[in-house]
Design an enzyme around this catalytic site. Structure first.
Site, PDB file in Angstrom:
ATOM      1  N   ARG A  79       0.900  -1.038   0.221  1.00 36.42           N
ATOM      2  CA  ARG A  79       0.117  -0.187  -0.088  1.00 36.42           C
ATOM      3  C   ARG A  79       0.839   1.336   0.075  1.00 36.42           C
ATOM      4  NH1 ARG A  79      -2.430  -3.813   2.918  1.00 36.42           N
ATOM      5  NH2 ARG A  79      -4.503  -4.355   2.111  1.00 36.42           N
ATOM      6  N   HIS A 104      -1.184  -2.349  -4.203  1.00 36.27           N
ATOM      7  CA  HIS A 104      -0.406  -3.271  -5.407  1.00 36.27           C
ATOM      8  C   HIS A 104      -0.521  -2.404  -6.699  1.00 36.27           C
ATOM      9  CE1 HIS A 104      -0.121  -6.418  -2.407  1.00 36.27           C
ATOM     10  NE2 HIS A 104      -1.113  -6.804  -2.625  1.00 36.27           N
ATOM     11  N   HIS A 178       2.694 -12.675  -5.710  1.00 38.13           N
ATOM     12  CA  HIS A 178       1.506 -12.864  -4.870  1.00 38.13           C
ATOM     13  C   HIS A 178       0.932 -14.586  -4.968  1.00 38.13           C
ATOM     14  CE1 HIS A 178      -1.807 -11.862  -2.176  1.00 38.13           C
ATOM     15  NE2 HIS A 178      -1.382 -10.640  -2.219  1.00 38.13           N
ATOM     16  N   ASP A 250      -1.559  -9.869   8.335  1.00 38.75           N
ATOM     17  CA  ASP A 250      -1.222  -9.237   6.999  1.00 38.75           C
ATOM     18  C   ASP A 250      -0.374  -8.079   7.221  1.00 38.75           C
ATOM     19  OD1 ASP A 250      -1.678  -8.138   4.780  1.00 38.75           O
ATOM     20  OD2 ASP A 250      -3.929  -7.757   4.826  1.00 38.75           O
ATOM     21  N   GLU A 316       5.132 -12.385   0.762  1.00 40.10           N
ATOM     22  CA  GLU A 316       5.425 -11.498  -0.079  1.00 40.10           C
ATOM     23  C   GLU A 316       6.582 -10.799   0.155  1.00 40.10           C
ATOM     24  OE1 GLU A 316       1.586  -9.326  -0.825  1.00 40.10           O
ATOM     25  OE2 GLU A 316       0.830 -10.886   0.591  1.00 40.10           O
TER      26      GLU A 316
END
Ligand code: BGC
Length: 351
Positions: A79, A104, A178, A250, A316
């Site tokens: 982000r 993204h 991803h 996350d 990631e």
């Protein structure tokens, strides 16, 4: 077959599927749409082969989803808060595609591009080199950038992803892949029993917009401590303000203070039932650990499996989220004449 046609996009672009490796070891399948990994087959401890990434049945399914399944992500992975940043005194407004943020790379990120094949070989070391050119102003970002991504398989067990980029104006870049993994194979409903180790002392708390606050918090005495192995599900339901903000894990982990020249150990995941192990090595300083919190059962896999919450996890490798707005983070600025390089290795084994 090493290369076959995978379909045509609504714009009339043809999409191909490339296979890297063979049945003696790791075999990966990559499509030119989004440069996406649509399959990785590996053996378990009894030699039984299975696909260990979430994958959809057809090109139409890839075109329709927004979960970035297996895709190459750019030009700025993760982000950028408020979908804006300033560089050299100029303000840039980016495509807003999530809560006012640019996620993204924006609404039409690299995951939606059909990548050009530069080079493909299936022996002795299988490799596929892809290129994408993103023009000046694409999704609001300055600079025309050329990005080359090379997938290669070595030792019959390692998938390497190498990224190169150059820009014709000062800009910011951040790339990742991803893939969502489920080491139990397509038939296991979720990854909560997978045991994870992450080589990080600190992680990045996020605010309500899921943007890092700037703090790099010690993982010690938190459910974010994966310095020793823990099952993903062991603490994911704990009462914790950070787990609540993200509906699970996350978050970006701080692997290093800056990018490294050679890939270094970042994480290890072990599926206790089948014994498959995944080790991640990277040159990148950050690692987003995402436990598929937004998968909601809408997507169905190639064998009809329902991809519900926690059906897969992503690791990631990347620079830190929102770096263009956080001067204390390692720089993501790319200037003309410079070459951006990074590499990540996914190494599979059994235990
Ligand atoms: C993000 C998640 C997001 C997912 C799919 C991950 O990289 O951290 O918040 O839901 O990508 O877009």
């Amino acid at each position: 077959m090493p290369v076959r046609s995978y379909g045509v996009t609504p714009d009339g672009a043809t999409v191909d599927l490339y296979t890297l490796g063979d049945e003696s070891g790791l075999r990966a399948h990559v499509i030119t749409y989004g440069g996406a990994i649509v399959g990785i087959e590996t053996p378990d401890r009894n030699g039984v082969r299975a696909n260990v990434v979430l994958a959809l049945p057809s090109l139409a399914d890839y075109l329709a989803q927004d979960a970035y399944l297996g895709a190459l992500v750019g030009r700025f992975a993760n982000r950028i808060g408020g979908a804006s940043f300033a560089l050299d005194g100029v303000d840039y407004r980016l495509s807003r595609n999530e809560n006012g943020n640019c996620l993204h790379g924006g609404r039409v990120g690299f995951n939606k591009a059909v990548w050009r094949v530069l080079d493909y070989a299936d022996a002795p070391e299988p490799r596929l080199a892809l290129r994408h050119f993103s023009p000046d102003g694409d999704q609001g970002f300055p600079g025309g950038i050329t990005v080359d991504v090379t997938y290669s398989v070595s030792g019959g067990n390692t998938l390497r992803i190498a990224y190169h980029a150059e820009s014709d104006r000062p800009t910011v870049v951040n790339f990742t892949n991803h893939a969502y993994f489920n080491l139990g194979g397509a038939t296991t409903a979720n990854i909560l029993d997978h045991e994870v180790t992450i080589a990080a002392e600190r992680f990045m708390p996020i605010d309500a917009r899921l943007i890092p606050t700037g703090e790099m918090r010690a993982v010690a005495n938190t459910p974010f401590d994966f310095r020793a192995p823990h099952a993903i599900g062991a603490r994911i339901g704990e009462k914790d303000e950070q787990l609540a903000a993200a509906l699970g894990y996350d978050h970006n982990y701080v692997l290093a203070g800056s990018a490294r020249v050679e890939p270094q150990f970042a994480a290890r995941v072990r599926a206790p039932g089948c014994g498959r192990v995944l080790e991640v090595r990277t040159t990148e300083p950050g690692l987003q650990f995402y436990t598929g919190n937004h998968l909601d059962g809408t997507l169905r896999g190639s064998n009809g499996e329902i991809y519900g919450k926690h059906a897969g996890f992503a690791l990631e490798t990347q620079h830190f989220p929102d770096s263009p707005n956080q001067p204390a983070f390692p720089s993501t600025v790319l200037r003309p004449g410079e070459r951006f390089r990074s590499a990540t290795e996914y190494c599979f084994g059994v235990d």
